[in-house]
Enzyme design. Structure first.
Site, PDB file in Angstrom:
ATOM      1  N   GLY A  19     -21.618  24.547  61.011  1.00  0.00           N
ATOM      2  CA  GLY A  19     -21.538  26.166  61.798  1.00  0.00           C
ATOM      3  C   GLY A  19     -22.578  27.560  61.053  1.00  0.00           C
ATOM      4  N   ARG A  61     -32.401  23.138  58.169  1.00  0.00           N
ATOM      5  CA  ARG A  61     -32.178  23.286  59.579  1.00  0.00           C
ATOM      6  C   ARG A  61     -32.973  24.336  60.450  1.00  0.00           C
ATOM      7  NH1 ARG A  61     -26.174  22.122  61.732  1.00  0.00           N
ATOM      8  NH2 ARG A  61     -27.560  21.151  63.400  1.00  0.00           N
ATOM      9  N   CYS A 129     -17.608  22.713  70.650  1.00  0.00           N
ATOM     10  CA  CYS A 129     -18.173  22.690  68.827  1.00  0.00           C
ATOM     11  C   CYS A 129     -17.365  23.484  67.852  1.00  0.00           C
ATOM     12  CB  CYS A 129     -19.228  23.077  68.703  1.00  0.00           C
ATOM     13  SG  CYS A 129     -20.375  22.280  67.363  1.00  0.00           S
ATOM     14  N   SER A 131     -16.667  26.138  65.492  1.00  0.00           N
ATOM     15  CA  SER A 131     -17.515  27.937  64.982  1.00  0.00           C
ATOM     16  C   SER A 131     -16.262  28.203  64.011  1.00  0.00           C
ATOM     17  CB  SER A 131     -17.953  29.231  66.330  1.00  0.00           C
ATOM     18  OG  SER A 131     -17.711  30.345  66.036  1.00  0.00           O
ATOM     19  N   ASP A 198     -25.634  30.220  67.406  1.00  0.00           N
ATOM     20  CA  ASP A 198     -26.822  29.598  66.146  1.00  0.00           C
ATOM     21  C   ASP A 198     -27.623  30.632  66.001  1.00  0.00           C
ATOM     22  OD1 ASP A 198     -26.228  27.340  64.922  1.00  0.00           O
ATOM     23  OD2 ASP A 198     -25.203  27.466  66.832  1.00  0.00           O
ATOM     24  N   ASN A 208     -26.715  27.855  70.772  1.00  0.00           N
ATOM     25  CA  ASN A 208     -25.343  27.151  70.273  1.00  0.00           C
ATOM     26  C   ASN A 208     -25.357  25.356  70.636  1.00  0.00           C
ATOM     27  OD1 ASN A 208     -22.676  27.969  69.251  1.00  0.00           O
ATOM     28  ND2 ASN A 208     -22.055  27.044  70.623  1.00  0.00           N
ATOM     29  N   LYS A 234     -27.145  36.513  63.772  1.00  0.00           N
ATOM     30  CA  LYS A 234     -28.077  35.747  63.968  1.00  0.00           C
ATOM     31  C   LYS A 234     -28.652  36.002  65.555  1.00  0.00           C
ATOM     32  CE  LYS A 234     -23.698  33.527  63.636  1.00  0.00           C
ATOM     33  NZ  LYS A 234     -22.395  32.557  63.670  1.00  0.00           N
TER      34      LYS A 234
END
Ligand code: RUB
Length: 306
Positions: A19, A61, A129, A131, A198, A208, A234
């Site tokens: 995350g 990442r 997902c 978060s 993201d 995301n 973000k």
């Protein structure tokens, strides 16, 4: 003594830290340790050490602008400072990191406060997902006494939906767990979709976990409100100047371990949801339209454009 940067970067790449928010926090904490332990003989060497660490994290990442914005800001405090004493400069990293972390905490709190108002009694919320910003909002709503039900997608290929489902069960929320392809089957009973982010681009598109854009399309078709729950940091300023957000492609082994050799397996970690499918971005400044994201960023965090 283990190298805090290498160890943390590996944990991030392997998804042991997962995350965008947790990734940024882990990288900032590792920078704090690096600064506290530095034996750099000069400011120049210290800056070289910080820059190398920053680049290691950026590569760990590639779709994580919150981490990039944070590390750029923290390292720039040393770059811009006249001070030459390395110990004092290390103190500046420590101070800038603590300040960033406490502001991030404050943002998450505000987001939860604002977003919880959108949760109605007896509503059904679909998430995709895991978060921490979304679960923070749902925790807040639950603590305010709201009764609601959650549907979590399993989120192939690495099942982050299980983390969300466990957190919701611990909270005492009725939780349903579905395969990703069952999203359309259930969308008509969903009142609200909440997903994290993201990255947010200058055009207001949101990146995301893979599958998010399909959930958004399905929500749009069923006329179900689709909200992104995200800290404004973000936002990726590079998209403003023409860059595309890089989408990380992960190992095929996450999808099929003993797959036939000649098979081409593609495994993008994220996808792009167009702003037209997003009702609003629930952020620390309120619920904002994705169309106004650049203006909001200029007002609240002008330093990201420097
Ligand atoms: C996680 C994911 C999350 C965002 C936001 O992907 O897509 O929705 O990172 O999370 P992965 P948060 O599991 O690949 O990291 O709100 O915690 O920042």
């Amino acid at each position: 003594m283990s190298d805090p940067v290498q160890t943390t970067a590996k944990r991030i790449t392997r998804l042991e830290v997962q995350g965008a928010r947790n990734v940024a926090i882990a990288a900032i904490e590792a920078m704090e340790i690096l600064a506290a332990r530095t034996e750099a003989p000069s400011k120049k060497d210290f800056l070289r050490e910080l820059t190398k660490a920053k680049e290691t994290f950026f590569a760990s990442r590639p779709t994580e602008p919150l981490m990039r914005n944070a590390l750029r800001l923290i390292v720039s405090r040393v770059e811009k400072n006249e001070e030459k004493n390395v110990k004092k400069l290390a103190g500046i990293i420590d101070q800038a990191s603590s300040q960033f972390l406490s502001e991030l905490k404050e943002s998450s709190k505000k987001i939860a406060e604002i977003g919880a108002r959108r949760i109605r009694h007896d509503s059904v919320i679909l998430t995709h997902c895991h978060s921490s910003t979304v679960t923070g909002l749902l925790k807040r709503a639950k603590h305010e006494g709201k009764m609601f039900e959650v549907i979590c997608t399993e989120t192939r290929p690495v099942f982050q939906g299980q983390t969300t489902a466990k957190e919701m069960l611990e909270l005492g929320v009725k939780t349903n767990f579905i395969v990703d392809s069952a999203v359309r089957f259930y969308m008509n009973v969903v009142d609200l979709v909440l997903v994290g982010a993201d990255a947010i681009t200058s055009e207001g598109n949101v990146i995301n976990k893979i599958g998010t854009s399909t959930v958004a399309l399905v929500a749009h078709e069923a006329r179900t409100p689709f909200y992104v729950v995200s800290e404004l940091l973000k936002f990726d300023p590079a998209t403003m100047y023409g860059d595309y957000e890089k989408i990380e492609e992960r190992s095929p082994h996450e999808i099929w371990k003993d797959a036939p050799k000649e098979l081409v397996i593609r495994n993008p970690a994220f996808d792009v949801t167009r702003r037209d499918f997003i009702h609003g971005i629930i952020c620390e400044e309120g619920i904002v339209s994705p169309h106004s994201i650049t203006e909001v960023m200029h007002r609240k965090y002008p330093w990201v454009f420097e």
